[in-house]
Motif scaffolding. Structure first.
Motif, mmCIF file in Angstrom:
data_model
loop_
_atom_site.group_PDB
_atom_site.id
_atom_site.type_symbol
_atom_site.label_atom_id
_atom_site.label_comp_id
_atom_site.label_asym_id
_atom_site.label_seq_id
_atom_site.Cartn_x
_atom_site.Cartn_y
_atom_site.Cartn_z
ATOM 1 N N SER A 47 49.947 16.948 76.072
ATOM 2 C CA SER A 47 48.623 17.037 75.462
ATOM 3 C C SER A 47 47.888 18.272 75.954
ATOM 4 C CB SER A 47 47.822 15.789 75.859
ATOM 5 O OG SER A 47 46.455 15.976 75.605
ATOM 6 N N ASP A 51 40.856 15.569 74.963
ATOM 7 C CA ASP A 51 40.198 14.268 75.154
ATOM 8 C C ASP A 51 40.984 13.466 76.195
ATOM 9 O OD1 ASP A 51 38.594 12.033 74.908
ATOM 10 O OD2 ASP A 51 39.609 11.283 73.118
ATOM 11 N N ASP A 55 44.750 13.185 72.881
ATOM 12 C CA ASP A 55 45.097 14.183 71.855
ATOM 13 C C ASP A 55 46.530 14.599 72.174
ATOM 14 O OD1 ASP A 55 43.827 15.140 74.287
ATOM 15 O OD2 ASP A 55 43.939 17.155 73.476
ATOM 16 N N HIS A 94 45.728 9.409 65.539
ATOM 17 C CA HIS A 94 45.599 10.862 65.401
ATOM 18 C C HIS A 94 46.587 11.556 66.326
ATOM 19 C CE1 HIS A 94 42.467 9.088 68.064
ATOM 20 N NE2 HIS A 94 42.993 9.910 68.948
ATOM 21 N N SER A 96 47.179 15.596 68.414
ATOM 22 C CA SER A 96 46.461 16.806 68.822
ATOM 23 C C SER A 96 46.505 17.803 67.669
ATOM 24 C CB SER A 96 47.156 17.398 70.042
ATOM 25 O OG SER A 96 46.828 18.758 70.182
ATOM 26 N N ASP A 97 45.545 18.706 67.643
ATOM 27 C CA ASP A 97 45.624 19.792 66.641
ATOM 28 C C ASP A 97 46.726 20.791 67.001
ATOM 29 O OD1 ASP A 97 44.289 20.837 68.840
ATOM 30 O OD2 ASP A 97 42.869 22.008 67.653
ATOM 31 N N HIS A 160 38.774 14.009 61.070
ATOM 32 C CA HIS A 160 38.975 13.654 62.484
ATOM 33 C C HIS A 160 37.852 12.708 62.876
ATOM 34 C CE1 HIS A 160 35.818 16.592 63.566
ATOM 35 N NE2 HIS A 160 36.359 17.351 62.638
ATOM 36 N N GLU A 165 39.820 18.354 67.609
ATOM 37 C CA GLU A 165 41.186 18.555 68.139
ATOM 38 C C GLU A 165 42.047 17.310 67.952
ATOM 39 O OE1 GLU A 165 38.388 19.017 69.794
ATOM 40 O OE2 GLU A 165 38.321 21.051 70.617
ATOM 41 N N GLN A 166 41.529 16.292 67.260
ATOM 42 C CA GLN A 166 42.260 15.033 67.065
ATOM 43 C C GLN A 166 42.326 14.672 65.573
ATOM 44 O OE1 GLN A 166 39.476 13.303 69.955
ATOM 45 N NE2 GLN A 166 41.209 12.328 70.960
#
Ligand code: NOJ
Length: 512
Positions: A47, A51, A55, A94, A96-97, A160, A165-166
């Motif tokens: 990750s 978060d 994420d 979700h 991570s981006d 999101h 970022e999620q």
């Protein structure tokens, strides 16, 4: 009793100031001494940590910050030798981006298979400049972020529910389901005993993604009419996941389910869905006898219709610590002592968040520059977020970082006053919170009076409560302003010394 490890705050084994799996392994003896039956380890998968690990960029690997897969396997084996089970935290709602899927989705055009793994939509209004609907993110700001197209012009928006970022996954896509099943098998094959499922009431989104009627969002404040959560299609997802778990004897799932209505809540723990679901009623209840009684009845009633086990929790890594909620060091500590006796007297699964057994308070004066919770940024610095309940554990010694790390500083600073709260100090004192936890957990596991699934309420003085377990244990709690007589029976344990044979204010006792 489940013990929740927030790995970055539990114990650091490699001297970088951040807790890790080696730290958990080193401290398994402590957890055994405490009487832990099972661990819930918050996310340790790869990750970028936007978060705190919720994420995930690779769900089938361990982040180097925490160790590696071999270390996790060692930890599981050693925990099993000590008769503790290990559950991991999985994040299905979700990624991570930085997950390769999302990176590919950004590079791919609208309506592509890459984008179909997430929830991309065209914007509303002229030029698609407005988000596709009015949903807010739980962490503040809109739940949509606009991406840039290959031509450099503003493009579609992605959903999101949490931080940007999620990005939310599209669970209508069979590829998403298959990948999650693969992740479950990956860890189960390595000896893991089950999973805590993050946002288990999320995943399914309502057809057409309709606007919210009331746009108001705050962490931990939930409204059953919120279209972002608890959509009926989520239950098919849980049934699919349960089939995977059922391939592994004794594997267990615990869902994070923020649903108020008991009928809807119970749906998550039907025999072919999750085994357990967190019930947050006690964590949301003030130290008030009538309210506590309602919360207890409610939590038991919520699962009765489907024959599932109730769950009890006073706090976790998202919630202000109970000592602080109940009034802070002093009165708050007394009440937290009383509440753990109440909780451990109840039938069902009890979840203890690391540090609760030390009576740690929230740390509400962390300097701005150390704050890491995305809530701090996304709220425009109006909400300090959850770091205050994530301050590392004080283990030993007189000065920070109290044996948590060999580094000079821990990732969040530990208050110097916690020298009185270290594990070392508390193990030596019979009247410490840690000793109370140890005694209570041991009695709960050993005494026949804790048997049975039912409780009967007793008559009790105003602002007090008392109940009896089917097996015979009686628990009395005094939330009034005066000492009260104890119910008849032999005293097993009390959260505070009796005063002239009476139960003092802000205290609880067990009798048989
Ligand atoms: C619930 C987790 O407990 C919390 O820490 C996290 O921020 C959100 N889910 C998003 O994954």
């Amino acid at each position: 009793m489940f013990y929740q490890v927030y790995p970055r705050s539990f114990a650091d084994s490699d001297g970088d100031g951040v807790g890790d799996l080696g730290g958990v392994l080193d401290r398994l003896g402590y957890l055994e001494l405490l009487g832990v039956d099972a661990l819930w380890i918050c996310p340790v998968m790869r990750s970028p940590m936007a978060d705190g690990g919720y994420d995930v960029s690779d769900p089938r690997d361990i982040d180097p910050l925490f160790g590696d897969v071999a270390l996790l396997e060692d930890l599981v084996a050693e925990a099993h030798d000590r008769r503790m089970r290990v559950t991991m935290d999985l994040v299905p709602n979700h990624t991570s981006d930085r997950h390769p899927w999302f990176v590919a989705a950004l590079a791919a055009p609208p309506e592509s298979p890459e984008r179909a793994r997430y929830i991309f939509r065209d914007g509303r209004g002229p030029g698609g400049d407005e988000p596709p609907n009015n949903w807010p993110s739980i962490f503040g700001g809109p739940a949509w972020t606009r991406v840039t197209g290959a031509d450099g012009a503003p493009g579609q928006w992605y959903l999101h529910i949490f931080a940007a970022e999620q990005p939310d996954l599209n669970w209508d896509n069979p590829e998403v389901v298959a990948d999650f099943e693969q992740t479950m098998r990956f860890w189960l094959n390595r000896g893991v005993d089950g999973f805590r499922i993050d946002v288990a009431h999320g995943m399914a989104k309502p057809p057409g993604l309709p606007d919210m009627a009331r746009v108001e969002t705050k962490m931990l404040v939930h409204d059953d009419s919120d279209p972002r959560f608890n959509n009926p299609a989520v239950h098919d997802i849980h049934r699919r996941l349960r089939k995977v778990l059922d391939e592994y004897p004794d594997a267990v799932s615990i869902g994070e389910v923020w649903v108020d209505d008991n009928t809807r809540f119970a749906e998550y723990v039907r025999p072919d869905e999750l085994h357990l679901a967190f019930n947050f009623r006690l964590a949301e209840t003030a130290f008030d006898a009538a309210e506590i009684r309602v919360a207890v009845d409610n939590s038991i009633d919520a699962v009765r219709s489907v024959g599932a086990s109730p769950t009890w929790t006073l706090s976790n890594h998202d919630i202000e610590r109970e000592v602080t909620r109940y009034g802070g060091t002093g009165v708050g500590l007394d009440r937290a002592r009383a509440m753990i006796l109440l909780e451990l007297a109840l039938p069902g699964a009890v979840f203890v968040y690391n540090g609760s057994e030390l009576g740690l308070p929230n740390v509400d004066d962390l300097p701005d520059e150390v704050l890491q919770d995305p809530v701090w940024e996304r709220s425009g610095h109006t909400d300090r977020g959850r770091d205050g309940c994530r301050v590392p554990m004080p283990w030993e010694g007189r000065r920070p970082p109290f044996g948590f790390t060999t580094a000079e500083k821990s990732w969040l600073p530990i208050p110097p006053q916690w020298s009185e709260l270290t594990v070392e100090t508390q193990l030596e004192r019979m009247d410490s919170m840690l000793s109370l936890y140890r005694m209570a957990i041991e009695l709960r596991g050993a005494r026949p009076e804790f048997a049975g699934l039912g409780i009967d309420w007793y008559g009790s003085p105003a602002d007090c409560l008392a109940f009896r377990r089917t097996g015979g244990l009686v628990c009395a709690l005094n939330a009034s302003a005066v000492p009260i007589p104890l119910p008849p029976g032999e005293l097993l344990l009390a959260s505070a010394p009796l005063e002239g044979g009476m139960l003092p204010v802000n205290a609880a006792a067990w009798l048989v």
